[in-house]
Each structure stands twice: as C-alpha cells, then as structure tokens.
Design a protein around this motif. Sequence first.
Motif, PDB file in Angstrom:
ATOM      1  N   UNK A 232       0.833  -1.193   0.000  1.00  0.00           N
ATOM      2  CA  UNK A 232       0.000   0.000   0.000  1.00  0.00           C
ATOM      3  C   UNK A 232       0.878   1.258   0.000  1.00  0.00           C
ATOM      4  N   UNK A 233       0.560   2.245  -0.835  1.00  0.00           N
ATOM      5  CA  UNK A 233       1.388   3.462  -0.883  1.00  0.00           C
ATOM      6  C   UNK A 233       1.470   4.196   0.455  1.00  0.00           C
ATOM      7  N   UNK A 234       0.414   4.149   1.239  1.00  0.00           N
ATOM      8  CA  UNK A 234       0.469   4.822   2.544  1.00  0.00           C
ATOM      9  C   UNK A 234       1.462   4.124   3.476  1.00  0.00           C
ATOM     10  N   UNK A 235       1.550   2.797   3.374  1.00  0.00           N
ATOM     11  CA  UNK A 235       2.512   2.045   4.185  1.00  0.00           C
ATOM     12  C   UNK A 235       3.930   2.362   3.724  1.00  0.00           C
ATOM     13  N   UNK A 236       4.130   2.432   2.420  1.00  0.00           N
ATOM     14  CA  UNK A 236       5.455   2.773   1.900  1.00  0.00           C
ATOM     15  C   UNK A 236       5.884   4.158   2.367  1.00  0.00           C
TER      16      UNK A 236
ATOM     17  N   UNK B  15       5.036  -9.453   3.706  1.00  0.00           N
ATOM     18  CA  UNK B  15       3.817 -10.217   3.378  1.00  0.00           C
ATOM     19  C   UNK B  15       2.634  -9.773   4.224  1.00  0.00           C
ATOM     20  N   UNK B  16       2.880  -9.643   5.530  1.00  0.00           N
ATOM     21  CA  UNK B  16       1.792  -9.261   6.425  1.00  0.00           C
ATOM     22  C   UNK B  16       1.209  -7.902   6.045  1.00  0.00           C
ATOM     23  N   UNK B  17       2.092  -6.956   5.721  1.00  0.00           N
ATOM     24  CA  UNK B  17       1.617  -5.611   5.384  1.00  0.00           C
ATOM     25  C   UNK B  17       0.973  -5.556   4.007  1.00  0.00           C
ATOM     26  N   UNK B  18       1.409  -6.402   3.099  1.00  0.00           N
ATOM     27  CA  UNK B  18       0.774  -6.443   1.773  1.00  0.00           C
ATOM     28  C   UNK B  18      -0.645  -6.994   1.883  1.00  0.00           C
ATOM     29  N   UNK B  19      -0.818  -7.984   2.743  1.00  0.00           N
ATOM     30  CA  UNK B  19      -2.141  -8.582   2.903  1.00  0.00           C
ATOM     31  C   UNK B  19      -3.089  -7.668   3.670  1.00  0.00           C
TER      32      UNK B  19
ATOM     33  N   UNK C 290      -2.718  -3.836   5.480  1.00  0.00           N
ATOM     34  CA  UNK C 290      -1.932  -2.681   5.935  1.00  0.00           C
ATOM     35  C   UNK C 290      -2.227  -2.274   7.375  1.00  0.00           C
ATOM     36  N   UNK C 291      -3.329  -2.735   7.935  1.00  0.00           N
ATOM     37  CA  UNK C 291      -3.650  -2.404   9.329  1.00  0.00           C
ATOM     38  C   UNK C 291      -2.707  -3.102  10.308  1.00  0.00           C
ATOM     39  N   UNK C 292      -1.927  -4.066   9.831  1.00  0.00           N
ATOM     40  CA  UNK C 292      -0.962  -4.763  10.688  1.00  0.00           C
ATOM     41  C   UNK C 292       0.229  -3.893  11.063  1.00  0.00           C
TER      42      UNK C 292
ATOM     43  N   UNK D 117       3.311  -4.474  13.767  1.00  0.00           N
ATOM     44  CA  UNK D 117       4.709  -4.391  13.376  1.00  0.00           C
ATOM     45  C   UNK D 117       5.453  -3.409  14.280  1.00  0.00           C
ATOM     46  N   UNK D 118       4.817  -2.304  14.636  1.00  0.00           N
ATOM     47  CA  UNK D 118       5.452  -1.330  15.532  1.00  0.00           C
ATOM     48  C   UNK D 118       5.761  -1.961  16.890  1.00  0.00           C
ATOM     49  N   UNK D 119       4.831  -2.755  17.407  1.00  0.00           N
ATOM     50  CA  UNK D 119       5.056  -3.424  18.698  1.00  0.00           C
ATOM     51  C   UNK D 119       6.220  -4.400  18.612  1.00  0.00           C
ATOM     52  N   UNK D 120       6.270  -5.157  17.513  1.00  0.00           N
ATOM     53  CA  UNK D 120       7.371  -6.108  17.343  1.00  0.00           C
ATOM     54  C   UNK D 120       8.702  -5.384  17.172  1.00  0.00           C
TER      55      UNK D 120
END
Length: 77
Positions: free
Chosen positions: A2-6, A27-31, A33-35, A39-42
């Motif tokens: 997602x462009x917003x994630x990028x 992969x997780x973010x492509x499937x 983007x709310x993840x 990801x921030x916690x990890x």
Amino acid sequence: MDPSVQKYLKENPKLAEFIRYNPMWYRYLMRDPANIDKMKKEAKKFYGKTFPQQVNTISGQIQMARMLAEMAKAMKD
C-alpha cells in the motif's frame, strides 16, 4: 504494498530497517496494511524499547555504577 505504508516506512527509517531484518512483515503488510500497529510493537521488542526492557537496562547500568564505586572505595582503603 500500500502506498500509505510505503510512505510511512520512508518517514520511519528504523521501521524500514526492522522490515529488512524480518522480511515476513512485507507479506503481512501487503495482505493487511492495518498490521502496521502489530509491526510497531514487534519493532519495539526487537530494538529493546519496551518499558520492561528499558527498566532492565537502567537497573543494569545502576548496578554497574555501584560495583565500580565499591571497587574505587576498596582501592582507596
């Protein structure tokens, strides 16, 4: 991805570096983007930025300073 994630990853280089070390997050973010929150916690765990990790670090530093002070006192005597 997602462009917003990028865009978010470009603004936060530490998170981009975390993803490079852990490519499964691509992969997780492509499937879903709310993840990004997960990801921030990890990433916080990975970099040792969680509260318990910081407390352990500080207590270790205090313990080291006490030990050095005791050594200096013993050498002075």
